[in-house]
Scaffold this motif. Structure first.
Motif: not given
Ligand code: SF4
Ligand SMILES: Cc1cc2nc3c(=O)[nH]c(=O)nc-3n(C[C@H](O)[C@H](O)[C@H](O)COP(=O)(O)OP(=O)(O)OC[C@H]3O[C@@H](n4cnc5c(N)ncnc54)[C@H](O)[C@@H]3O)c2cc1C
Lengths: 753, 351
Positions: B119, B129, B131, B137, B139-140, B148, B157-159
Motif C-alpha cells: 500500500c 496509516c 497499519k 487513520g 489515507d488509502a 486495494h 485498512c484496505i491493504a
Molecule cells: S490501507 Fe492499510 S496500509 Fe494502506 S494506508 Fe490504510 S491503513 Fe495503511
C-alpha cells in the motif's frame, strides 16, 4: 581530469571513412569494468555528505524544522535552511534568460510542490545526513493544493515549448469540418511522467583556491556554467565542470535545477567538499517531468478519405511559479495534408515542480493522440490505416506550405510495412487470434521529429607527430557521443580514429551547445566539421606555400586529407604526411576553431524533419485484459547515419519508450494532496525485458543537402513518436476497445469477454 | 538512517531471546525490511540477523510424506528444486512469478511469508496509516486505491497482502512452524495473517520474538501435482506484483473433481482461501459452468474498497481460467513466463 582511456578502432574499421561505420562504444570497456567515473563516484578528501529534506505537502509553508534535533545527531555538521545559508549573488527566482528555470534555493519557507527541497543536512556520513534529514520532522501550514488538469481557471499561455506560438492555423478548420462527409471528435489523456534516468542527479563540488570544481551530470555544460556563475557571482573561468558520462538525462539534466545549486551552497557554508545525490523519490519534483495533457482532436474527411480539417487542442499544466507548456498540439503541424489545420493550447497551474523537456516534449504526447485519432478516422472511413495515411501524405509541410528539405517517409511506410507483413491485416478489429486464443492486433503510427540545430564551437589541431586533436565540450548521455563525434572528427582530420585525441565532457572545452532536441550530433558534428576543415586548410597552406613540399603550388582547394597525409586532388600519388609538413615548417602543431550553427536561409526555405513509420503487434488476453507487445518494426529516415549501431540503439530505446507510454508509464498523483504515490522504480512501471519484444529497426537511406553540412537529422527522440500510437492502435485492433486514456489499463479491456 | 544494533545470534534460542526485546526485529535477506528502514517506515532499534542460524535452510521430506521447508531456504532455491517443482508445481510457479531473479535469489521463505503490504500510503510516512501508526487513520480509503482489497477489508485498512508464494501454500493447507518464548508451536498458514478489523497494525498472530523456522506442506498436498496452477495478472509482463492472482489445484478422479483447492492473491490482507468455491467443485465434472459457479462463490462477499470494482470481475475471470488451466493438467515444464496469461506468446522470454 585524467585522459579517458577509450578503446578505439576495432579491426573491422574501414580506414579513412569513419562516418557510417558501426563502431562499438569506445567507452564501453570503461563502463562494463566500472572504471567510467560518474559524478557521484568522486570522493575528494575531506568530503561531506549533503542530504536534502523535501516537503511532504504540495502547498503551504514550513513553520518549523527541528534543526536542534538534527544537529544533535552524531556526525551532523550543519543544517542549511532558509534562515541559515550563504547568500546567492542573484535571486534564484529571476529568469535571466528563457533557458533558466526558477528554482528552490532555500530562499523562502513557501512550499509550492511536493518533494520541494526545504533544508539540507550536511554530515560526515551519508547515514548521518539521512537520519539528520529525518529528524528535522517539519511542521507545515498546509494550504489546499491545486491538482490535475481541471485544477483551476485555464488560461492561454504566451508560448508553448521553447517559444512556439500557442496557436497556429492554416485554412478554415470549422468550414473544413462542416464540409466533411465523416468526422471524429475524440479526447485523449496522457499522464504525468518522470524522466527517471538511471543515474540520479548528483553533484560533487569543492573549492580549489578561488575556483569551483564541479562534478555533475549535465546535458548543457556551458548553460550550467553560466547559471552557476550568475548565482554565485563567480567568473566563468573560475568554474570547472566535468561531466564525462551521464547515466541518462532525457531532458532532466539539461537546465540547472535547484539540487546541484544546494550542493554548491552547502560547500560554501561549511568550507569542505560536498557530495549531494538525490534519492530516487526526490527526483519526482525538483528536476522536471513531462506534464499531463488532455487533447481534443476533431478530424473531418471527404468521401474519399481525404482530410478536410484537423483541429488539435491540448490542455496541459505548469507549476504555480514558472512556465513550461508541453507543446502537444504542435505534433499536428507536419504530418497530414489537411487543407485546414488548427492547433491550440491552454493550461492550468498546479502545485507541481515545473514540467520540463522530457524526451520528445510535445511530440511524444501529441503523437499518441494524433496517431490514435488518425487511426479512428481511418476506421470511420473504412480504410486501412496505412492507405489512409498515404492518401493524406503531406508533400509539403501542411502548416507552413514549405517544401521539405528531404522526406523519405513514403519509403519508411513501404519498407516498414513490407518487413512487418502489414498487408495481411484484417480491417475489422478483434478478428485475429493466435494458436493459444489470444487476441492479436496490428497497429501503426507515423513518427516525426524536427531536425534542429543549435550553436557549437570546436577546436582542432594537428600535432608534430602527425596525430590530431579535436576538442569540444560535448555530452555523452549514453547515446554514444564519445564514439560518433570522434568518428566525425577522424574523418574531418583525415586520420584513423585511434590517431585522434578526442576530448569532450568538460566545461573548459569549446561550447558544444546542449545535448537536447536530438540535435547534438548535428550541432557538435557541424562544429567538428568546420574546425577540422579549418585546421586542414592551415596545414595545406603550410605545404602548398613551401617549394620543398611535393604539394607546392597545389593551392588550398587542390589537396585532400586522408590517412594522415595531404595529397593532391589531381594526382593522389603526390603528397606528404602531416608529420613531415609540420617538421619542415618547424611548428609543434597547427590549430583552428570552427563553429556549427543553423542556417537561417535554409530554415526559411525548408521544413526540416526526420520521419518514420512504426508497426506494432500486440497480444491481449481476451478475458483478463493483460497486454503484451509481441513484435515491433520501425523504419526511420533521419538523414546521414553517423554510426548505425548507436542509431539503432537510440531508435530501439525510443520505441521501447513509446511502448512504455502506451502501456506502462504513469506517475500516480494523490488527488487530495498532490503527492506522487509511486515515486520509485518498483511501482512507477517502465518496461522490463519481458515486455520488450524483438524490435526491428530499418534506417531508410536519406540524403539531405540542406539541414547541415553533414546531412545529419538526429535520432534521439523520434523513436517514441509513432511507436506509442502504434501500440495503442494495435490494442484497439486486437480488442475493438478504443482506450483514450494512457497508459492503457487492464480494466479498460475487461468490458468484453 | 536511524542507528540500530545488529546482532547475530548463534542459536534459535538466542535469536528468540534477542528478538523478544521491544524494538527488535528479525532480519532475513532484508529485501523488504531494509527498504522499509531506508524509507523510515520501520525504525527498529535492533536487527536480529537470522541468516547464519544452522539448520534452517533444508528442504526435507518427512516420514509421513510431508515436506518441510526451512525458513532460510531462498525463494529461488526452492522453486528450482526439481523434486519440489514437480510435486508442488503451483508453488514453484508462484515463486517464479514474484519479484525478479535477483530478489528471488536473496529472499527467504520466512521473509516472503512476512513481507509487508505494498500500500503506497503505508510506504509514505507523510500519509496517515493505521497499519504503520495505530489509530492515525487510513489515507488509502479515499485515495488512490485502485489496487486495494475487495475482500476482508475494514474501514480501518484496505491493504492487500502482496505475496505470491503464500497463495498456493494456503490452498495446500501449509503449516507454519514457529519457535517462540514458550517453545515450538505450529499454526495453519491460513491462520498466520490477520484481517485488519480495528487493529490493522497487528498483521499476524506472531508474538514478539516468534521466529518462523519452517513451512510444512502436509502429505495431502502431494495429491494435486497433476492439476495445479498459479495464474497472476499484472501490469507488466514480469517484475510486478499481482493485480489479482489465483492458485487452483484439483484432484481429478474418473473425470470428476475429487477435491479442489482455490486461493486468491492481491484481493485481501491475507492470502484468500476460497472454501465455498472448493465445496461446489467437489464431486462435479471440471466444466466451465462449474468453474463459473465456483468463481461466483469465491467472490460472493467481495465489495470494492475504492476505484477497484474491476478487481472483482477480474478475480472471477482469473478463478475460471486458473481452474481451467489446472483441469487441463500441469504442464511438463514450467512456462517460460511463470503464471502469466501470456506465457505462450512469442518474443523474448525473461521471467
Ligand atoms: S490501507 Fe492499510 S496500509 Fe494502506 S494506508 Fe490504510 S491503513 Fe495503511
Ligand atoms: C521490487 C520488489 C518487487 C517484488 N515483487 C514481488 C512479487 O511480485 N511477488 C512477491 O511475492 N513478492 C515480491 N517482492 C517481495 C519479496 O518477495 C520479499 O521482499 C521477500 O520475500 C522478503 O524476504 P526477505 O528474506 O528479504 O525478508 P526480510 O526483508 O529480511 O524480512 C521481511 C519481514 O519478515 C520478517 N522475517 C523474516 N524472516 C523471518 C522469520 N524467519 N521469522 C519471523 N520473521 C521473519 C522480518 O522481520 C521482516 O519484517 C518484491 C520485492 C521487491 C523489493
Amino acid at each position: 581530469m585524467p585522459e579517458l582511456n577509450l578503446t578505439s578502432a576495432p579491426a573491422h574499421l574501414r580506414h579513412g571513412s569513419n562516418i557510417g561505420q558501426p563502431l562499438t562504444r569506445r567507452d564501453g570497456f570503461l563502463k562494463v569494468t566500472g572504471q567510467a567515473t560518474y559524478a557521484a563516484d568522486n570522493h575528494p578528501p575531506g568530503m561531506l555528505f549533503a542530504v536534502i529534506a523535501v516537503s511532504s505537502i504540495a502547498h503551504g509553508r514550513v513553520t518549523f524544522l527541528d534543526v536542534a534535533a538534527a544537529k544533535r545527531h552524531p556526525g551532523v555538521v550543519d543544517v542549511m535552511t532558509p534562515e541559515h545559508k550563504p547568500q546567492l549573488a542573484i535571486d534564484p527566482e529571476i529568469k535571466t534568460n528563457p533557458f533558466v528555470f526558477r528554482m528552490e534555493a532555500l530562499h523562502s519557507n513557501e512550499v509550492r510542490y511536493a518533494n520541494q527541497p526545504i533544508a539540507v543536512v550536511i554530515a560526515e556520513t551519508l547515514e548521518a545526513a539521512t537520519e539528520g534529514a529525518a529528524l528535522l520532522a517539519p511542521r507545515y501550514e498546509t494550504l489546499p493544493p491545486l491538482v490535475g488538469l481541471d485544477a483551476g481557471e485555464s488560461f492561454v499561455p504566451p508560448v508553448v515549448g521553447v517559444g512556439n506560438p500557442t496557436e497556429n492555423h492554416r485554412g478554415d478548420v470549422e468550414a473544413g469540418l462542416a464540409a466533411a462527409e465523416k468526422q471524429i471528435d475524440a479526447t485523449y489523456e496522457t499522464p504525468p511522467q518522470y524522466h527517471n534516468a538511471m543515474e540520479p542527479h548528483a553533484i560533487v563540488v569543492q573549492w580549489d583556491g578561488d575556483s569551483l570544481s564541479v562534478d555533475m551530470p549535465t546535458q548543457g555544460l556551458k548553460l550550467s556554467l553560466a547559471r552557476i556563475a550568475e548565482l554565485f557571482g563567480i567568473a566563468h573561468d573560475k568554474i570547472h565542470i566535468r561531466s564525462p558520462f551521464l547515466g541518462g538525462g532525457f531532458g532532466s539534466k539539461g537546465l540547472m535545477g535547484g539540487p546541484p545549486v544546494l550542493g554548491i551552497m552547502a560547500t560554501k557554508l561549511v568550507g569542505r567538499p560536498i557530495k549531494l545525490v538525490l534519492r530516487r523519490e526526490q527526483m519526482y519534483g525538483p528536476v522536471g517531468h513531462r506534464a499531463p495533457t488532455r487533447q481534443r482532436l476533431r478530424l473531418g474527411t471527404d468521401g474519399e478519405g481525404r482530410l478536410t480539417a484537423l483541429d488539435h487542442h491540448a490542455r496541459t499544466v505548469s507549476s504555480t511559479f514558472d512556465d513550461f507548456y508541453e507543446p502537444a498540439a504542435d505534433a499536428s503541424h507536419t504530418l497530414y495534408a489537411a487543407p485546414a489545420i488548427r492547433t491550440s493550447h491552454d493550461a492550468v497551474r498546479v502545485n507541481t515542480g515545473t514540467p520540463l523537456f522530457m524526451r520528445a516534449p510535445g511530440e511524444a504526447t501529441g503523437s499518441i493522440a494524433l496517431e490514435s485519432a488518425i487511426d479512428e478516422m481511418a476506421w470511420a472511413c473504412g480504410m486501412d490505416p496505412l492507405a489512409f495515411r498515404l492518401k493524406n501524405y503531406a508533400e509539403v509541410e501542411p502548416i507552413t506550405g514549405k517544401p521539405f528539405s528531404s522526406k523519405a517517409l513514403r519509403a519508411c511506410y513501404e519498407q516498414g510495412a513490407a518487413r512487418f507483413g502489414w498487408a495481411k491485416r484484417s480491417l475489422q478489429p478483434r478478428q485475429m487470434r493466435d494458436d493459444d486464443g489470444l487476441l492479436v492486433g496490428w497497429g501503426m503510427g507515423t513518427a516525426t521529429f524536427p531536425a534542429l540545430m543549435f550553436q557549437a564551437e570546436a577546436r582542432a589541431a594537428i600535432r608534430r607527430d602527425g596525430s590530431g586533436v579535436m576538442e569540444i565540450g560535448a555530452h555523452d548521455m549514453g547515446q554514444g557521443a564519445w564514439t560518433a563525434l570522434a568518428q566525425i572528427a577522424a574523418d574531418e582530420l583525415g586520420l584513423d580514429i585511434d590517431r585522434v585525441a578526442f576530448k569532450a565532457g568538460t566545461s573548459d572545452l569549446p561550447d558544444a551547445g546542449i545535448a537536447g532536441g536530438s540535435a547534438h550530433t548535428a550541432t557538435a558534428g557541424a562544429a567538428i566539421h568546420s574546425a577540422g576543415a579549418a585546421v586542414i586548410a592551415k596545414l595545406a597552406e603550410l605545404a602548398t606555400g613551401d617549394e620543398r613540399s611535393p604539394l607546392f603550388g597545389a593551392g588550398n582547394a587542390g589537396v585532400i586529407a586522408r590517412g594522415g597525409r595531404l595529397v593532391r586532388r589531381d594526382d593522389e600519388s603526390r603528397g606528404e604526411s602531416y608529420a613531415e609538413i609540420l617538421a619542415r615548417a618547424g611548428v609543434a602543431e597547427v590549430e583552428a576553431r570552427g563553429t556549427g550553427a543553423p542556417n537561417p536561409a535554409a530554415m526559411e526555405e525548408y521544413a526540416m524533419h526526420a520521419h518514420g513509420a512504426v508497426f506494432a503487434e500486440v497480444k491481449v488476453d481476451p478475458e483478463l485484459g493483460q497486454v503484451r507487445v509481441s513484435r515491433m518494426v520501425g523504419a526511420f529516415a533521419a538523414g546521414r547515419i553517423v554510426n548505425p549501431r548507436m542509431v539503432q540503439s537510440q531508435l530501439f530505446g525510443g520505441m521501447i519508450w513509446g511502448l512504455s507510454f502506451a502501456l506502462h508509464e504513469e506517475a500516480i498523483t494523490d488527488r487530495r494532496t498532490g503527492r506522487i504515490m509511486n515515486a520509485n522504480l518498483g511501482e512507477y512501471h517502465v518496461p522490463v525485458n519481458a515486455d520488450v519484444p524483438p524490435l526491428d529497426v530499418i534506417t531508410v537511406e536519406e540524403h539531405d543537402p540542406h539541414v547541415n553540412a553533414l546531412g545529419i537529422k538526429g535520432v534521439g527522440e523520434i523513436g517514441i513518436t509513432g511507436s506509442a500510437g502504434a501500440v495503442a492502435n494495435a490494442v484497439w485492433h486486437a480488442t475493438g476497445v478504443r482506450v483514450r486514456k494512457f497508459p492503457i489499463k487492464i480494466e479498460e479491456l475487461l468490458t468484453q469477454s | 538512517m536511524k542507528p540500530f544494533d545488529y546482532v547475530r545470534p548463534a542459536t534459535v534460542t538466542e535469536a528468540v531471546a534477542a528478538a523478544a526485546q521491544p524494538g527488535a526485529v528479525y532480519l532475513a535477506a532484508g529485501t523488504n525490511l531494509l527498504d522499509l528502514m531506508k524509507g523510515n517506515i520501520s525504525r527498529p532499534d535492533r536487527l536480529v540477523d537470522v541468516t547464519h542460524l544452522d539448520g534452517l535452510d533444508a528442504i526435507e521430506t518427512l516420514a509421513d510424506g510431508s515436506l518441510r521447508i526451512g525458513a532460510l531456504v531462498s525463494n529461488a532455491d526452492l522453486a528450482h528444486d526439481p523434486a519440489f517443482a514437480t510435486t508442488y508445481p503451483a508453488v514453484a510457479e508462484a515463486l517464479l512469478s514474484g519479484a525478479s531473479a535477483q530478489l528471488r535469489n536473496a529472499a527467504t521463505v520466512g521473509g516472503n511469508l512476512l513481507q509487508r503490504t505494498r500500500c503506497a500510503y503505508f510506504y509514505d510516512t507523510a500519509s496517515r496509516c493505521n497499519k504503520r501508526e495505530a489509530g492515525s487513520g487510513c489515507d488509502a480509503r479515499d485515495g488512490e486505491n485502485r489496487g486495494h482489497a475487495v475482500l476482508g477489508w475494514s474501514e480501518s485498512c484496505i491493504a492487500t497482502n502482496p505475496s505470491d508464494f503464500c497463495v498456493p501454500l494456503v490452498a495446500l493447507d501449509a503449516v507454519v512452524e514457529i519457535e517462540g518464548k514458550g517453545g515450538r508451536r505450529e499454526i495453519a498458514l491460513d491462520a498466520l495473517h490477520r484481517l485488519p478489523g480495528n487493529t490493522p497494525e497487528r498483521e499476524s498472530v506472531l508474538e514478539p520474538g516468534d521466529l518462523i523456522v519452517a513451512v510444512r506442506l502436509p502429505p495431502t498436498a502431494r495429491g494435486f501435482a497433476a492439476h495445479a496452477r498459479y495464474l497472476k495478472v499484472r501490469e507488466r509482463t514480469s517484475y510486478a506484483f499481482a493485480v489479482v492472482s489465483a492458485a487452483a489445484a484439483l484432484r481429478i478422479e474418473n473425470g470428476k473433481i475429487a477435491e479442489a483447492r482455490l486461493a486468491l492473491g492481491g484481493v485481501a490482507a491475507k492470502p484468500w482461501r476460497a472454501r465455498a468455491a472448493e465445496d461446489v467443485l467437489t464431486g462435479v465434472a471440471p466444466t466451465t459452468d462449474a468453474f463459473q459457479e465456483a468463481a461466483w462463490r469465491a467472490l460472493a462477499d467481495a465489495k470494492p474498497s475504492g476505484d477497484n470494482a474491476f478487481k472483482i470481475e477480474l478475480a472471477r475471470r482469473i478463478v475460471v481460467r486458473a481452474l481451467r488451466l489446472a483441469a487441463a493438467g500441469t504442464p511438463a515444464r514450467l512456462p517460460a513466463l511463470p503464471a502469466s496469461p501470456l506465457a505462450s506468446t512469442s518474443g523474448a522470454f525473461h521471467a
